[in-house]
Motif scaffolding. Structure first.
Motif: not given
Length: 150
Positions: A15-31, A96-97, A114-123
């Motif tokens: 995420f955010g390459c090539p500068t390095g990993p960027e944390k995925m962020k949870r939305t207020d809804e949990g996506f 899944v998104g 990217l937006t991941f919508l399903r809990d199994d993919a998020i986990q």
């Protein structure tokens, strides 16, 4: 001579390459949302039906062509590759998104929100799943070569 083939390439989910990993962020809804390098240029190995490997070149003018980039916009995300093309009749089983519409690139990578919508993919992602793949159809040009850029 050209032929049409389907490809399913895998990239490390950076995420955010090539500068390095960027944390995925949870939305207020949990996506889960973030931007990732979804495809790149270069020379890639593909296994043929007989088990041999053929190296194929993906040129910047092909990968970064606007009509190619546009095919990513708004498409469903899947967890790994289903055995079928994803369409409106089966997306509920495989999706899944979704891919966003602000597709960009630098001289190496194509980036997409990217937006991941399903809990199994998020986990799975939060559990360190780190592979991303674009499924696509392309026309192969069998022009031979030895090295790219040399």
């Amino acid at each position: 001579m050209t032929t049409t083939v389907e490809r399913r390439d895998f990239l490390e989910l950076i995420f955010g390459c090539p500068t390095g990993p960027e944390k995925m962020k949870r939305t207020d809804e949990g996506f889960l949302q973030g931007t990732a390098c979804v495809t790149t240029i270069g020379i890639f190995p593909y296994m043929l039906a007989d088990g041999t490997i053929r190296m194929e070149l993906r040129l910047p003018e092909e990968v970064f062509a606007q009509d190619s980039l546009d095919t990513l916009k708004g498409k469903p995300l899947t967890d790994d590759h289903p055995d079928v093309k994803v369409d409106p009749t089966n997306v509920k089983n495989h999706g899944v998104g979704s891919v966003g519409t602000e597709i960009t690139h630098d001289d190496q990578c194509v980036y997409s929100p990217l937006t991941f919508l399903r809990d199994d993919a998020i986990q799975a992602i939060e559990g360190r799943k780190r592979a991303l793949s674009c499924g696509y159809t392309c026309e192969l040009d069998f022009t031979s070569g030895t090295k790219w850029g040399m």
